[in-house]
Write a protein that holds these residues in place. Structure first.
Motif, PDB file in Angstrom:
ATOM      1  N   ARG A  19      40.825 -29.496  46.835  1.00  0.00           N
ATOM      2  CA  ARG A  19      41.852 -30.398  46.204  1.00  0.00           C
ATOM      3  C   ARG A  19      41.444 -31.709  45.647  1.00  0.00           C
ATOM      4  N   ARG A  20      40.839 -32.562  46.558  1.00  0.00           N
ATOM      5  CA  ARG A  20      40.494 -33.833  46.155  1.00  0.00           C
ATOM      6  C   ARG A  20      39.580 -33.835  45.127  1.00  0.00           C
ATOM      7  N   LEU A  21      38.635 -33.260  45.275  1.00  0.00           N
ATOM      8  CA  LEU A  21      37.441 -33.447  44.058  1.00  0.00           C
ATOM      9  C   LEU A  21      38.126 -32.847  42.814  1.00  0.00           C
ATOM     10  N   ALA A  22      38.973 -31.754  42.604  1.00  0.00           N
ATOM     11  CA  ALA A  22      39.821 -31.513  41.450  1.00  0.00           C
ATOM     12  C   ALA A  22      40.570 -32.508  41.064  1.00  0.00           C
ATOM     13  N   ASP A  23      41.279 -33.061  41.895  1.00  0.00           N
ATOM     14  CA  ASP A  23      42.522 -34.194  41.489  1.00  0.00           C
ATOM     15  C   ASP A  23      41.580 -35.279  40.719  1.00  0.00           C
ATOM     16  N   MET A  24      40.538 -35.730  41.542  1.00  0.00           N
ATOM     17  CA  MET A  24      39.885 -36.963  40.845  1.00  0.00           C
ATOM     18  C   MET A  24      39.086 -36.599  39.232  1.00  0.00           C
ATOM     19  N   ILE A  25      38.999 -35.509  39.250  1.00  0.00           N
ATOM     20  CA  ILE A  25      38.365 -35.168  38.035  1.00  0.00           C
ATOM     21  C   ILE A  25      39.480 -34.935  36.940  1.00  0.00           C
ATOM     22  N   LEU A  26      40.389 -34.050  37.111  1.00  0.00           N
ATOM     23  CA  LEU A  26      41.519 -33.559  36.237  1.00  0.00           C
ATOM     24  C   LEU A  26      42.702 -34.315  36.219  1.00  0.00           C
ATOM     25  N   LYS A  27      43.321 -35.062  37.355  1.00  0.00           N
ATOM     26  CA  LYS A  27      44.134 -35.901  37.298  1.00  0.00           C
ATOM     27  C   LYS A  27      44.127 -37.338  37.326  1.00  0.00           C
ATOM     28  N   GLU A  28      43.092 -37.828  37.652  1.00  0.00           N
ATOM     29  CA  GLU A  28      42.655 -39.139  37.831  1.00  0.00           C
ATOM     30  C   GLU A  28      41.794 -39.484  36.507  1.00  0.00           C
ATOM     31  N   GLY A  29      41.178 -38.716  36.074  1.00  0.00           N
ATOM     32  CA  GLY A  29      40.074 -39.015  35.102  1.00  0.00           C
ATOM     33  C   GLY A  29      38.870 -39.782  35.404  1.00  0.00           C
ATOM     34  N   VAL A  30      38.435 -39.413  36.766  1.00  0.00           N
ATOM     35  CA  VAL A  30      37.308 -39.978  37.311  1.00  0.00           C
ATOM     36  C   VAL A  30      35.998 -39.139  36.765  1.00  0.00           C
ATOM     37  N   VAL A  31      35.201 -39.846  36.400  1.00  0.00           N
ATOM     38  CA  VAL A  31      33.799 -39.168  36.043  1.00  0.00           C
ATOM     39  C   VAL A  31      33.421 -38.043  36.872  1.00  0.00           C
ATOM     40  N   GLY A  81      43.199 -31.024  26.385  1.00  0.00           N
ATOM     41  CA  GLY A  81      43.832 -32.247  26.442  1.00  0.00           C
ATOM     42  C   GLY A  81      44.047 -33.002  27.978  1.00  0.00           C
ATOM     43  N   GLY A  82      43.358 -32.227  28.828  1.00  0.00           N
ATOM     44  CA  GLY A  82      43.511 -32.611  30.306  1.00  0.00           C
ATOM     45  C   GLY A  82      44.446 -31.646  30.907  1.00  0.00           C
ATOM     46  N   TYR A  83      44.437 -31.966  32.276  1.00  0.00           N
ATOM     47  CA  TYR A  83      45.353 -31.188  33.040  1.00  0.00           C
ATOM     48  C   TYR A  83      46.737 -30.835  32.861  1.00  0.00           C
ATOM     49  N   ASP A  84      47.281 -32.179  32.525  1.00  0.00           N
ATOM     50  CA  ASP A  84      48.640 -32.136  32.426  1.00  0.00           C
ATOM     51  C   ASP A  84      49.061 -31.473  30.932  1.00  0.00           C
ATOM     52  N   ALA A  85      48.498 -31.451  30.161  1.00  0.00           N
ATOM     53  CA  ALA A  85      48.539 -31.013  28.735  1.00  0.00           C
ATOM     54  C   ALA A  85      48.509 -29.544  28.929  1.00  0.00           C
ATOM     55  N   ALA A  86      47.403 -28.909  29.384  1.00  0.00           N
ATOM     56  CA  ALA A  86      47.177 -27.590  29.873  1.00  0.00           C
ATOM     57  C   ALA A  86      48.347 -26.959  30.470  1.00  0.00           C
ATOM     58  N   ARG A  87      48.729 -27.754  31.366  1.00  0.00           N
ATOM     59  CA  ARG A  87      50.002 -27.281  32.328  1.00  0.00           C
ATOM     60  C   ARG A  87      51.052 -27.187  31.540  1.00  0.00           C
ATOM     61  N   ALA A  88      51.300 -27.967  30.563  1.00  0.00           N
ATOM     62  CA  ALA A  88      52.809 -28.134  29.829  1.00  0.00           C
ATOM     63  C   ALA A  88      52.535 -26.532  29.003  1.00  0.00           C
ATOM     64  N   VAL A  89      51.255 -26.274  28.482  1.00  0.00           N
ATOM     65  CA  VAL A  89      51.355 -25.050  27.834  1.00  0.00           C
ATOM     66  C   VAL A  89      51.473 -23.885  28.605  1.00  0.00           C
ATOM     67  N   THR A  90      50.853 -23.881  29.708  1.00  0.00           N
ATOM     68  CA  THR A  90      50.981 -22.524  30.535  1.00  0.00           C
ATOM     69  C   THR A  90      52.258 -22.449  31.255  1.00  0.00           C
ATOM     70  N   GLY A  91      52.623 -23.506  31.688  1.00  0.00           N
ATOM     71  CA  GLY A  91      54.101 -23.521  32.279  1.00  0.00           C
ATOM     72  C   GLY A  91      54.093 -23.166  33.683  1.00  0.00           C
ATOM     73  N   GLY A  92      53.082 -22.887  34.538  1.00  0.00           N
ATOM     74  CA  GLY A  92      53.131 -22.423  35.962  1.00  0.00           C
ATOM     75  C   GLY A  92      51.935 -22.116  36.195  1.00  0.00           C
ATOM     76  N   SER A  93      52.125 -21.115  37.650  1.00  0.00           N
ATOM     77  CA  SER A  93      50.785 -20.780  38.151  1.00  0.00           C
ATOM     78  C   SER A  93      50.053 -19.728  37.276  1.00  0.00           C
ATOM     79  N   SER A  94      48.860 -19.304  37.642  1.00  0.00           N
ATOM     80  CA  SER A  94      48.062 -18.266  36.739  1.00  0.00           C
ATOM     81  C   SER A  94      48.835 -17.060  36.421  1.00  0.00           C
ATOM     82  N   SER A  95      49.478 -16.481  37.627  1.00  0.00           N
ATOM     83  CA  SER A  95      50.053 -15.362  37.437  1.00  0.00           C
ATOM     84  C   SER A  95      51.224 -15.365  36.658  1.00  0.00           C
ATOM     85  N   THR A  96      52.043 -16.386  36.615  1.00  0.00           N
ATOM     86  CA  THR A  96      53.108 -16.542  35.959  1.00  0.00           C
ATOM     87  C   THR A  96      52.813 -16.786  34.518  1.00  0.00           C
ATOM     88  N   SER A  97      51.801 -17.519  34.125  1.00  0.00           N
ATOM     89  CA  SER A  97      51.183 -17.917  32.876  1.00  0.00           C
ATOM     90  C   SER A  97      50.690 -16.564  32.270  1.00  0.00           C
TER      91      SER A  97
END
Length: 335
Positions: free
Chosen positions: A300-312, A144-160
């Motif tokens: 950072r920027r490349l990942a943000d464009m793909i995952l948070k901004e929905g850029v192709v 479901g995208g970056y935000d939906a995944a983060r809502a499930v995991t709830g934090g950093s990878s080690s915390t999750s």
């Protein structure tokens, strides 16, 4: 920093004292070299690998002793590891964008590179770069995208992972100590980072770390003394003093002889041995002027464009590569 003239080159000391680099892992030593000069002696480093919850593997019908080798296998394993309720995902099997691996790791895993051999031309807008970006986006979009995944995991990878909301990720060696502090009962499995089909038989990783250098603010009358300290601090004896204490942050010695010394290795948490196995084949970030600005673009920027901004993904790769080339052209101009 070397490009700005903030450090003394160490070549004269290395030559004078016949200081050998043969005991150092290449990923650590070579990252201190800029324009043919050595500006630091590495004393610790990290490494990256696929980490997973062994208990979750076993509970999902997967062999906890076998990590996936390809991207396709990784996704297939994740489908078995995923858990859902009526409201949606409650456990995520794998995330490509989480952990300390980034687009850089997936690019290298696909056989690509950030820059060419001259360090003057950006090369991540390539087939390997597009493959890496699409893989990151496809995995995130499934959940479901970056935000939906983060809502499930709830934090950093080690915390999750310690909470049980994430079961596998590619992360750096510091993950082990961090996750075990949060959940001492967590059974961590470790394997090489998965690669595209056809490349899976060649292990790889990438490393960063820290080195001892001599700032130009040190008067020339005192640089001999500083060098003597650096020699000792990065020696086998010095590293054993630093690493023998048993305080494991995930940073590893840069000397093979220290890593393989039983006084050090027998105290390591078992999962860290999987990272150590990858040190000989680990790669490093390109050593170029203003490498930090370039790093922020492809990390950072490349990942943000793909995952948070929905850029192709294709557009994100092309645009960040364009900006990266502008940075390199400007920094190399007149040098």
């Amino acid at each position: 920093w070397a490009d700005q003239g903030l450090f003394y080159p160490l070549d004269e000391y290395i030559a004078r004292d016949s200081f050998s680099n043969e005991d150092f892992y290449p990923a650590a030593w070579n990252e201190t070299i800029y324009k043919g000069h050595t500006y630091g002696i590495p004393w610790n480093m990290d490494c990256r690998a696929y980490v997973y919850n062994r208990a979750a593997f076993a509970e999902s019908g997967l062999n906890p002793d076998i990590a996936p080798k390809t991207w396709e296998e990784t996704v297939a394993f994740a489908r078995k590891l995923d858990r859902k309720s009526a409201e949606g995902f409650t456990r995520i099997g794998f995330l490509a964008h989480d952990g300390n691996w980034y687009f850089l790791g997936w690019l290298l895993a696909a056989g690509g590179s950030i820059v060419d051999s001259t360090g003057r031309n950006v090369t991540w807008n390539s087939e390997a770069g597009l493959q890496a970006a699409h893989f990151m986006a496809d995995v995130a979009n499934y959940y479901g995208g970056y935000d939906a995944a983060r809502a499930v995991t709830g934090g950093s990878s080690s915390t999750s992972m310690s909470r049980g909301t994430l079961t596998s990720v590619v992360d750096y060696s510091g993950f082990v100590s961090s996750a075990l502090r949060k959940n001492p009962t967590l059974e961590i499995g470790v394997g090489p980072a998965p690669r595209p089909t056809g490349l899976e038989h060649e292990k790889m990783s990438w490393s960063g770390g820290f080195a001892m250098s001599i700032p130009i603010t040190v008067p020339r009358s005192k640089t001999d003394a500083v060098w003597e300290f650096i020699k000792w601090f990065t020696s086998v004896e010095g590293m054993m003093v630093a690493f023998e204490s048993g305080e494991f942050t995930g940073q590893l010695p840069t000397r093979r002889s220290v890593v393989l010394d039983s006084r050090y290795s027998h105290k390591l948490p078992a999962p860290l041995l999987g990272f150590i196995d990858l040190l000989p084949c680990s790669q490093f970030r390109p050593v170029v002027p203003d490498g930090e600005s370039l790093y922020e673009l492809y990390r950072r920027r490349l990942a943000d464009m793909i995952l948070k901004e929905g850029v192709v993904p294709d557009q994100a790769v092309a645009e960040t590569a364009r900006l990266g080339q502008l940075i390199l052209d400007e920094r190399w101009a007149g040098k």
